[in-house]
Every structure is written in C-alpha cells, then in structure tokens.
Motif scaffolding. Sequence first.
Motif, short mmCIF file in Angstrom:
data_model
loop_
_atom_site.label_atom_id
_atom_site.label_comp_id
_atom_site.label_asym_id
_atom_site.label_seq_id
_atom_site.Cartn_x
_atom_site.Cartn_y
_atom_site.Cartn_z
N ARG A 75 36.61 -47.70 9.02
CA ARG A 75 36.35 -46.87 7.87
C ARG A 75 34.81 -46.55 7.78
N LEU A 76 34.39 -46.68 8.89
CA LEU A 76 33.13 -46.05 9.06
C LEU A 76 33.03 -44.42 8.87
N PRO A 77 32.30 -44.01 7.98
CA PRO A 77 32.17 -42.61 7.21
C PRO A 77 31.67 -41.80 8.65
N VAL A 78 32.50 -40.45 8.79
CA VAL A 78 32.37 -39.49 9.60
C VAL A 78 32.00 -38.47 9.39
N ILE A 79 31.05 -38.02 10.12
CA ILE A 79 30.43 -36.66 9.94
C ILE A 79 30.71 -35.84 11.14
N VAL A 80 31.62 -34.79 10.66
CA VAL A 80 32.25 -33.81 12.04
C VAL A 80 31.31 -32.78 12.11
N MET A 81 31.04 -32.57 13.52
CA MET A 81 30.20 -31.24 13.77
C MET A 81 30.87 -30.40 14.75
N SER A 82 30.66 -29.07 14.79
CA SER A 82 31.27 -28.25 15.55
C SER A 82 30.37 -26.91 15.72
N GLY A 83 30.53 -26.62 17.05
CA GLY A 83 29.78 -25.34 17.36
C GLY A 83 30.48 -24.06 17.09
N HIS A 84 31.59 -24.23 16.70
CA HIS A 84 32.64 -23.33 16.37
C HIS A 84 32.82 -22.53 15.19
N SER A 85 32.21 -22.99 13.96
CA SER A 85 32.28 -22.46 12.77
C SER A 85 33.54 -22.05 12.43
N ASP A 86 34.56 -22.89 12.38
CA ASP A 86 35.84 -22.72 12.28
C ASP A 86 36.41 -23.10 10.82
N VAL A 87 36.94 -22.35 9.93
CA VAL A 87 37.13 -22.59 8.66
C VAL A 87 38.51 -23.52 8.71
N PRO A 88 39.57 -23.39 9.31
CA PRO A 88 40.70 -24.25 9.19
C PRO A 88 40.39 -25.51 9.85
#
Lengths: 203, 418
Positions: A75-88
Amino acid sequence: MSNAVINVIDDDPAVSQAITIVAKSQGYRVAAYHTAEDFLYGHDPERPGCILLDVKMPGLSGLELQQMLVDAGIRLPVIVMSGHSDVPMAVEAMSRGAVTFLEKPFRMNVLKEQIEKAVKLDEELRTSWFATRTANEAMKRLTDKEREVLDFIMQEKTNREIAEHLNLTLRAVEDRRSRLMKKLGVETIIGLAELVYRSNSIH
Amino acid sequence: MASFLERSVAGAIRAVGSTLENPNLDVRWLQQAVEDLQATVGRLQESSDLYRIVADTASDVILSINEAGIIQYANPSASTLLDYAPDELMGKSIKHIMPDFLRDAHDKSFHRFLETGQKTISWRGIEVQVVHKSGELIPVEVSFGMIQTPEGNYRFTGFLRDIRERKEFEEESRKRLAELEHANRVKTVGELASGLAHELNQPLSAVCLQADAAQEIIKNSPIAQAHPEVVELLEDVSVQSIRASQIVKHLRSLVSKGESKREVVDIATPLTSALQISSARMRSTQIQMNCHFTPRLPSVVIDQIQVEQVILNLLNNAIDAIESSDSDHREIALTTRYDPEVKSLLITVMDTGIGIDEHELGRIFDSFYTTKSDGMGMGLGICQSIIHAHKGTIGVTSTLGVGTEFTISLPIGQTEDN
C-alpha cells in the motif's frame, strides 16, 4: 532523518540519479531500482515511504507493476511518471490508485511537493491501519454481554432504557458500561465512538 | 512510287522511240504505254494530294527546308503556332524562327550532317524553342525527316509539336510533387518528433532536476552573492528544458489533428504565461519588457496552450533578434487590442532587434526556413499553422537594424461549429 524510504523505479539512470539527489536533499533515504522486478524482489516491505514509478520500462511495464502492487497488498503510495504525456495512461494510473501522475520533465519543487504528499499519505495510512488493528483487538476483548450494552450505547439509549431492554438493573448496566470502557481503554463517549468507528472501518 | 513512275515513263519513251523507228509497229502498244503513263501520273497525283491533305490538316507544324536552310514548304498550322502565313515563311531561312541562342548550334550540327552524314542530335522528339511572330518563345517538340531528290539534293522536314500545355502540366505536377514531398517531410518530422518525445523527455527531465538542484545548492552560497546571475542562468536552464519538451509535445499535437482543446479564454492568460516563462531569459539578457494589455477585451475561443506556444516562440525570436544586434536599445513590447473593423483581437510582439531583410520576409513562415545556424526552422511555420487553424492571421513587418513587429489577429466569437 526520516525513516521513510523513497523507492525510485526508473530505467533511465540520469533521471533516477537526479530524483535520488532531490529526495536525499529532502532528508529521505532513497532506494533506486532499474526495473519493476528488481523492486518487487528487493524492497523492504516494513519501511514507510512511497514509490516513484516510470510507466515505460522494459520488461514489466510500470502500469503492470502498479497493478501487481495493488494485488500484493502493497500500500505504499505511488507517484506515476511518464515521458509520454498520454492522457489515457494518466487516467489509468490514477484509477489504479496513484497519488499523482507526473509528466516528464518536471521541476524539482513539483517533485518535492509530491514526495512530501506521498510520504505524509503513507504515514496517515499506517497510523490509520494501526489504529484499526488496535481497535479490533480491543473489541475482541469484550464479552458478549458487554457487547450488547455497547451496541445500545451506540444507539444513543440511556442507561435506564438499556436496563429495560435487557431486563437488568440500572446498576448492572452501569457496571457493564464502566467495565467495557476500561477494557477498551477509553474515558469518554467520544473516545468510545471513535474506537468503534475505527474497528468497523474497512481496510 | 517514284520508281514506278520512272518505269512507266521509261516504258512510254521506249514505246514512242520504237514506234518512230518502226512505223509498222502496232499503234496499240503505244496507246497502252501512254495509258499506263496517264494512270501512273493519276496515282501519283492522288498520292501527292493525299500527303498534301495530311500536311495541310496536321495540327503539328510541318516545315521543309533545303540544304541551304531555306524554307521550301510550311503547312497551314504554321500560322496557328507561329502566326506566320505559310507564304510568309517560304523562301526565308529556318533561322528566322529560331531563337538567337540556338542558331549557332543549329549551324554547327546542320553543316556537320551535310558534310559527314553524322547526326549530332536525336532526330526524334527533341525539345527546342521557336520564335513566334511576336517575339515570344514557344516550347516545341521537334522530329526531323530527310529525303533525297532525284537530282541528289536533300530536303529536310521538321514536325513541330506545341508542348506548352504539356509543359504546364509538367510544371503543375512538379509543384504538386514538391508540395507532397514537403508535406511528407513535415509529417515525417512530426512523426519522428513524436517517437523521439519520450526519449527526449528523459534527458530533459534529468537536466531540469539537476539544474534545479544546483540552483538550490548555490542559492544561499557565497557564489550566488558574488555572481547572482548564476542563479538566473540555472533557472533558465530548467525553464528551457521544459520549453523544449513542450515544443516537441505540440509538434505532436499538430500532426495528430483533433487533439487541440478550444475554450473561451481571456487572452491575457496565455500571454502572461508566455511572459512568465521567458522573463528569466529577458532579465539575464537585460532586455526591457513592455506590456500594454488593453483591459476588458472580448474573449476568444482558443487552444490556450497552443497560443501560449506561439507567443513564446515570438518572444524567444525577439530575444534572439536583440541579442544578434549591436543596438543599445533593447526592448520588447507585447500589446493587445481589439479591432472592431475586422472583429478580431490584435496581438503584437515588437522587438528592437536586428530586423529581417525584406527579401526574406516572404519566406520566414516556410517550414524549415531558418536564419539560425543551428535552428530547425520549425517555429514560425508551426505558429502560422496554429493561428490559421484558429481562423486568424499572422503578419510581420521589419526594418533591418531597427526592429521587427509580428501581428497576430484572432477572430472573436468563433464557436466549435465554425
């Protein structure tokens, strides 16, 4: 220094290093992993903190990992990162319970804010979880008879009403009442209500 | 045919000769020979008429010249193509309808052929130009033929086909193809950029965080006190890295149409945002920024991020222009106002920089056009595309050594339906 560990899961070494520097400057310990598998096998489940996760990684994708974490009850909080800037993609990440979705590149102050937020959230979750567990254990110590009285108290019945319902003397009700409060370790009705609420909460 | 004629004539002459020598010979033999001759002449006449009809009705110009290059025959099409009546051309040198620059070459190869029998050019379908009576040059395709007369002289024929229309089509096709290739290139670049976006965002991420971290470290140190601009510079590194990724991002959104989000916006919002982003760079280059935003302007329906990107592009170009100039006057002015005549918002970005040569002005919006040695030249072309997509216009005026002003016009009251 905080006990929290910031887990950075990103296969780009430059990014990983930069995030590490930032998180360390905030006073956190940092554990960096190149792949999701590395994290699963290598992390310490006891340590509080959060996860910074890049979604496009070789092997297990970040989103797949996110799902696995959920499944494994991590249950560790997750920060998701992406180089793709993909709305979906962002929507999917958030719906799987990510704390936030960060588009690369992002400024240091943004990163720091989100890490703080995630670590704080983790603390709250842990506190809450412990509180629930404690409350549940306390509730288990009650006898059935004490339980009965408690239920009525929760329905806001007066001692007199409870005595009528249970066909007891007022004194007997008062006794049971003080005994159960002592067992549960609460001194006020509010404290009692809080504990009951805690123990009923789903986690 | 000619040999048939020869035989018939020869036969008739023999017949007459024999009859004169031998009066007892049967006259019918003579009669027959003469009839044969008449028939032959008739057929010859027919044949000649047939060819004449062909020549007369051909839409190509048919000319024949002798060894001296004098036009012996020109068909009626000569007047259609060259505006000369056939009898105007006959007796004149073929060079009369040749352009100056071709005459020498003609002389050389003509004489070469007459002397050596060698052809120096193809006799079938070469492209040359001929001169209309008015002096205009007309492109034609020429094919040559040659006959030898019984006396041993040569006659050359030329068939001239008007290829103006064909050349127009060719030019049109060439232009279309170039446009297509260009569009393809732009699209390919767009797709390339799209594929690179993710890859680029990784190092950009690192750069941004590292610059921020460095700024943080340096901010309260003696270095910052001694060199305060270092902090600014590091800030700009971060800002530029974010900008770089946004450029790529919006390249993508331009290529994949339909991703832009239009909303009702106060134009000051994206302008202010663009100003904020470029402010660090302006401070570090000591450029004065003057804003005149007319209050209470009507709202426009725009894609805020795209418009911000356009203004940012113009502001950065303005900074570059000033940096390239030696002038002490370093100013950028950003203004907004409403023009009721065209029912549009007008945004101007003015700089006191190096200016643009008037010959270049027409090309600056071309994709791939750039004056920067390391520039990709995509900026202004994209800006124009964005503004046009908003049904607006973008224009520029400039004076070398004085400055440049870009004017963007955005129509108000456009709805999603338009």
